[in-house]
Design a protein around this motif. Sequence first.
Motif, PDB file in Angstrom:
ATOM      1  N   PHE B  34       0.842  -1.190   0.000  1.00 45.66           N
ATOM      2  CA  PHE B  34       0.000   0.000   0.000  1.00 45.66           C
ATOM      3  C   PHE B  34       0.880   1.243   0.000  1.00 45.66           C
ATOM      4  CE2 PHE B  34      -3.786  -2.433   1.046  1.00 45.66           C
ATOM      5  CZ  PHE B  34      -3.262  -3.542   1.689  1.00 45.66           C
ATOM      6  N   TYR B  36       0.707   5.439   0.635  1.00 48.79           N
ATOM      7  CA  TYR B  36      -0.071   6.509   1.239  1.00 48.79           C
ATOM      8  C   TYR B  36       0.693   7.808   1.095  1.00 48.79           C
ATOM      9  CZ  TYR B  36      -3.034   3.105   3.672  1.00 48.79           C
ATOM     10  OH  TYR B  36      -3.929   2.088   3.970  1.00 48.79           O
ATOM     11  N   GLN B  38       1.045  11.514   3.216  1.00 46.33           N
ATOM     12  CA  GLN B  38       0.709  12.159   4.472  1.00 46.33           C
ATOM     13  C   GLN B  38       1.200  13.592   4.477  1.00 46.33           C
ATOM     14  OE1 GLN B  38       2.245  10.379   8.115  1.00 46.33           O
ATOM     15  NE2 GLN B  38       0.537  11.187   9.291  1.00 46.33           N
ATOM     16  N   GLY B  41       0.590  17.095  10.018  1.00 47.71           N
ATOM     17  CA  GLY B  41      -0.534  17.245  10.930  1.00 47.71           C
ATOM     18  C   GLY B  41      -1.791  16.522  10.514  1.00 47.71           C
ATOM     19  N   LYS B  42      -1.704  15.689   9.484  1.00 47.48           N
ATOM     20  CA  LYS B  42      -2.883  14.969   8.990  1.00 47.48           C
ATOM     21  C   LYS B  42      -2.646  13.472   8.984  1.00 47.48           C
ATOM     22  CE  LYS B  42      -4.718  18.644   6.067  1.00 47.48           C
ATOM     23  NZ  LYS B  42      -5.282  18.978   4.726  1.00 47.48           N
ATOM     24  N   GLY B  43      -3.720  12.708   8.855  1.00 47.95           N
ATOM     25  CA  GLY B  43      -3.586  11.273   8.733  1.00 47.95           C
ATOM     26  C   GLY B  43      -3.179  10.875   7.323  1.00 47.95           C
ATOM     27  N   PRO B  44      -2.604   9.703   7.160  1.00 49.54           N
ATOM     28  CA  PRO B  44      -2.230   9.228   5.821  1.00 49.54           C
ATOM     29  C   PRO B  44      -3.439   9.117   4.902  1.00 49.54           C
ATOM     30  CG  PRO B  44      -1.169   7.905   7.522  1.00 49.54           C
ATOM     31  CD  PRO B  44      -2.180   8.771   8.212  1.00 49.54           C
ATOM     32  N   PHE B  46      -4.853   7.337   1.484  1.00 50.29           N
ATOM     33  CA  PHE B  46      -4.608   6.169   0.644  1.00 50.29           C
ATOM     34  C   PHE B  46      -4.403   6.562  -0.816  1.00 50.29           C
ATOM     35  CE2 PHE B  46      -4.773   2.061  -1.100  1.00 50.29           C
ATOM     36  CZ  PHE B  46      -5.680   2.052  -2.153  1.00 50.29           C
ATOM     37  N   THR B  49      -3.077   0.297  -3.958  1.00 48.98           N
ATOM     38  CA  THR B  49      -2.816  -1.042  -3.475  1.00 48.98           C
ATOM     39  C   THR B  49      -2.273  -1.871  -4.633  1.00 48.98           C
ATOM     40  OG1 THR B  49      -4.731  -0.920  -2.010  1.00 48.98           O
ATOM     41  CG2 THR B  49      -3.733  -3.077  -2.333  1.00 48.98           C
ATOM     42  N   LEU B  87       4.325   7.249   2.251  1.00 50.62           N
ATOM     43  CA  LEU B  87       4.511   6.065   3.081  1.00 50.62           C
ATOM     44  C   LEU B  87       4.185   4.802   2.297  1.00 50.62           C
ATOM     45  CD1 LEU B  87       2.636   7.310   6.285  1.00 50.62           C
ATOM     46  CD2 LEU B  87       5.092   7.382   5.869  1.00 50.62           C
ATOM     47  N   ASN B  98      -2.130  -6.771   9.801  1.00 50.45           N
ATOM     48  CA  ASN B  98      -1.029  -6.035  10.397  1.00 50.45           C
ATOM     49  C   ASN B  98      -0.217  -5.388   9.290  1.00 50.45           C
ATOM     50  OD1 ASN B  98       1.031  -5.014  11.902  1.00 50.45           O
ATOM     51  ND2 ASN B  98       1.630  -6.946  12.828  1.00 50.45           N
ATOM     52  N   LEU B  99      -0.422  -4.100   9.060  1.00 51.00           N
ATOM     53  CA  LEU B  99       0.364  -3.375   8.073  1.00 51.00           C
ATOM     54  C   LEU B  99       1.693  -2.972   8.686  1.00 51.00           C
ATOM     55  CD1 LEU B  99      -2.004  -0.968   6.100  1.00 51.00           C
ATOM     56  CD2 LEU B  99      -1.326  -3.304   5.608  1.00 51.00           C
ATOM     57  N   PHE B 101       4.719  -0.544   8.211  1.00 51.61           N
ATOM     58  CA  PHE B 101       5.016   0.692   7.508  1.00 51.61           C
ATOM     59  C   PHE B 101       6.512   0.968   7.459  1.00 51.61           C
ATOM     60  CE2 PHE B 101       1.166   3.124   6.557  1.00 51.61           C
ATOM     61  CZ  PHE B 101       0.197   2.375   7.211  1.00 51.61           C
ATOM     62  N   GLY B 102       6.937   1.612   6.374  1.00 50.88           N
ATOM     63  CA  GLY B 102       8.266   2.189   6.315  1.00 50.88           C
ATOM     64  C   GLY B 102       8.259   3.558   6.967  1.00 50.88           C
ATOM     65  N   LYS B 103       9.463   4.163   7.059  1.00 51.32           N
ATOM     66  CA  LYS B 103       9.564   5.467   7.716  1.00 51.32           C
ATOM     67  C   LYS B 103       9.130   6.613   6.804  1.00 51.32           C
ATOM     68  CE  LYS B 103      13.187   4.234  11.003  1.00 51.32           C
ATOM     69  NZ  LYS B 103      14.545   4.552  11.522  1.00 51.32           N
TER      70      LYS B 103
END
Lengths: 113, 111
Positions: B34, B36, B38, B41-44, B46, B49, B87, B98-99, B101-103
């Motif tokens: 996936f 994303y 970001q 101050g906000k959520g990722p 999408f 996929t 991301l 369970n995703l 995530f990379g940094k």
Amino acid sequence: ETGVTQTPRHLVMGMTNKKSLKCEQHLGHNAMYWYKQSAKKPLELMFVYSLEERVENNSVPSRFSPECPNSSHLFLHLHTLQPEDSALYLCASSQDFSGYEQYFGPGTRLTVT
Amino acid sequence: EDQVTQSPEALRLQEGESSSLNCSYTVSGLRGLFWYRQDPGKGPEFLFTLYSAGEEKEKERLKATLTKKESFLHITAPKPEDSATYLCAVEDGGSQGNLIFGKGTKLSVKP
């Protein structure tokens, strides 16, 4: 707007306080998630709920207590937190708990003093 | 152990200068990869996929590709509004839901 809302957006609490974070999804999804995002670290999955049942708990300290009363609402109850718990807490939902993209809310910025 | 590594950590581009972001992964069985975006101050948010090697997805100036070991996010003729952290996350078939995530890669596009 992703269809996932979180309240409050910002929270400052002392180490002895008890507070709760709320998440609501308007997407008709069956799975909901809590993540922690700290500076310089990848997103960390904390809890997964599928159809209101917890299916994953990634070794999260007991001072974090999740609650999922129905498939649209998710809470994270906080008590006796530590300063290192300060982070952005993100809620997400997906159609099902495996193989589907997750949609995130805007997050709650938590500061523990 | 499952791992996701993104490179570079930060990328500065001039407007119109195309480039690619990399996501290398190690999982026992890929269930999905996936991408994303970001903003601060906000959520990722999408983006894409990808499920199997050879798959490609496109959206405006973004194109995501997947091999057995890595994924690329190609950005063609970027604009300043493409500036964000990108991301990458993978779901391992052995730990469903369970995703990992990379940094992330922080992209800055200058006008």
